[in-house]
Each structure stands twice: as C-alpha cells, then as structure tokens.
Design an enzyme around this catalytic site. Structure first.
Site: not given
Ligand code: NAP
Length: 244
Positions: A61, A87, A139, A152, A156, A185
């Site tokens: 992305v 996302n 976030s 980060y 955000k 999460i």
């Molecule tokens: P995650 O499990 O780390 O999944 C993120 C996904 O994004 C992974 O599949 C990753 O691929 C992919 N990604 C990373 N860099 C990329 C790129 N340059 N192009 C395309 N895809 C890419 O994260 P998550 O916890 O599900 O979080 C999803 C979103 O919610 C994020 O934006 C995060 O900041 C936000 N969020 C999460 C939380 C939480 O507590 N989990 C809280 C607030 C906000 P790879 O496998 O290659 O790394």
C-alpha cells in the site's frame, strides 16, 4: 442477511487479524472481497480459506505503482469498487530519543501514505460511479497519544484528519468516508506484548476484556452498508469504553 450483496470490497492488510475478520464478515453479507496484502503466503491462504467470493492481490500500500495496479485490476476484473477498507498497518515502537528516522518514515509510509494512495486511486473509480465507501483504520491512540508511538500516533492522527477532508471533498460524489478507532484488539499485532501488560491493559477496559477482530469487523460491516447511509466524516471508537 445480504447487506453487501455483490458489492466489490477491497480490504488492505486482509491476510490476517482485523482485516481477515472483516473480509470474512463482508463475505457472510454477500460481498465480493479482494484482499490486498503484502505477504503472498498469508494472503493466498486466507483467500483460499474464505472461498470463491474472495481473491488475493499482492499489494504494497505504500508503493504507488503497486496500488495503481491493484485498482486497475479490480476495476478490470469486477467492473466497480464499492468499498475500500484501508486496514493495512504496522508498528515500529520506540521512545523519541531512540526512534531512528527510518522507523518514523516507514510507519508514516505504510499507515498514512498507504491510506492516501489507496483512497486517491479507489476514489477515481468511485467518483465515476457516483458512489462508494471508504473506511480508514485509526486507533484510540490518535486521540490519547501513547508511550513509544510517535510514528504510529502521527500516522493515525493524520489519517483521521484526511478522513474529514475526504468526507468534505467526496460527499458530493456519493462517497462516504469514515474512520474506525479500535482500542485493545487481540491480533498478531498485539500478541508480542508481555503477558503482564496484556492483563493490565485488559483490566483498564470498563468491559473487562480485550476486543476481538470480529468486534471491529462488525463495525466496518455496518459502516459499509446502506444502514449507515448518513454517516460520513466520523471517527467511531470501538474500545470497550477504555480511556487510555
Ligand atoms: P496485523 O494483524 O498486524 O495485520 C496487518 C496486516 O497488514 C498484515 O497482514 C500485514 O501484512 C499487512 N501489511 C503490512 N504492511 C503492508 C503493506 N505495506 N501493504 C499491504 N499490507 C500490509 O494488524 P491488526 O492488529 O489486524 O490491525 C489492523 C489495523 O487496525 C492496523 O491499521 C492497526 O494499526 C489498526 N489497529 C489495531 C489495533 C489492535 O489492537 N490490534 C488497535 C487499533 C488499531 P504482513 O503479514 O506482511 O505484515
């Protein structure tokens, strides 16, 4: 129900975590999902797992050519783009004094520039159609700040600002733009934290639990459907009532 019947939905970072749960939920509602993720093995496995309504397109992305090629291919194969969930996101935490410039730049490139690129090119298609939904992953830390997350939090908070700009600019084309701000999460992104911190953070949540990817997926799904047809420019918190 079939609230997203035949809607063409791109979910960036949909290979795992919240993105995967969102892809699954959209498909349950009749949507056609394109997972745009960096990791080909996870993306392919997830698309296989979710069945024939789901395909995977390897995408970075933060790379303009990669995003342009994603949008071009979805338009050619599916004819339209109804929903994009921006996302994909990464973490590279460090305190200000130790945060190297490349750690700062990398998180801005993926978490903020990535959202700008995907929205810019998806919105071209949506403007032609006269409709569309853009959903951005923020976030709770954008509002409250967080120790060790200069990069980060900057990304955000920037993304929330862009959401409001785009809601103003794109509304007249029938395009709604919203951000979703999750709290704690349980995903791979947070799995690396020490057990003590995980328990402590869960205790801080008024609902006394971490959120699950499905909790966030349900909100994305609602916002993607016509049930949310008068919601635009909003940042919706989904955090069990937590105040960081
Ligand atoms: P995650 O499990 O780390 O999944 C993120 C996904 O994004 C992974 O599949 C990753 O691929 C992919 N990604 C990373 N860099 C990329 C790129 N340059 N192009 C395309 N895809 C890419 O994260 P998550 O916890 O599900 O979080 C999803 C979103 O919610 C994020 O934006 C995060 O900041 C936000 N969020 C999460 C939380 C939480 O507590 N989990 C809280 C607030 C906000 P790879 O496998 O290659 O790394």
């Amino acid at each position: 129900m079939n609230l997203l019947k035949d809607k063409i939905c791109i979910v960036t970072g949909g290979g795992r975590g919240i993105g995967k749960a969102t892809a699954k939920k959209f498909i349950e509602e009749g949507g056609v999902v394109i997972i745009a993720d960096f990791d080909a093995s996870t993306g392919t496995a997830t698309a296989d797992d979710l069945g024939e309504q789901c395909t995977f397109i390897k995408t970075d992305v933060s790379n303009s050519d990669s995003v342009k090629s994603l949008i071009k291919r979805v338009k050619a194969d599916c004819g339209s783009i109804n929903v994009i969930v921006n996302n994909a996101g990464i973490l590279k935490d460090q305190t200000l004094e130790k945060m190297e410039e490349d750690q700062f730049d990398k998180v801005i490139q993926v978490n903020m520039r990535g959202v700008y690129l995907c929205t810019k090119y998806a919105a071209e298609v949506m403007r032609e159609q006269g409709s569309g939904v853009i959903l951005n992953a923020s976030s709770v830390v954008a509002r409250f700040g967080n120790f060790g997350q200069t990069n980060y939090v900057a990304a955000k908070a920037g993304l929330e600002g862009m959401t409001k700009v785009w809601a103003r600019e794109l509304g007249k084309h029938g395009i709604r733009v919203n951000a979703v701000a999750p709290g704690f999460i349980q995903t791979d992104m947070t799995a690396g934290m020490p057990e003590k911190i995980i328990t402590m953070m869960g205790d801080k949540v008024p609902l006394k639990r971490w959120g699950q990817p499905e909790d966030v997926a349900n909100l994305y799904c609602f916002l993607a459907t016509d049930e949310a047809s008068y919601i635009s420019g909003a940042v919706l918190h989904i955090d069990g009532g937590v105040v960081v």
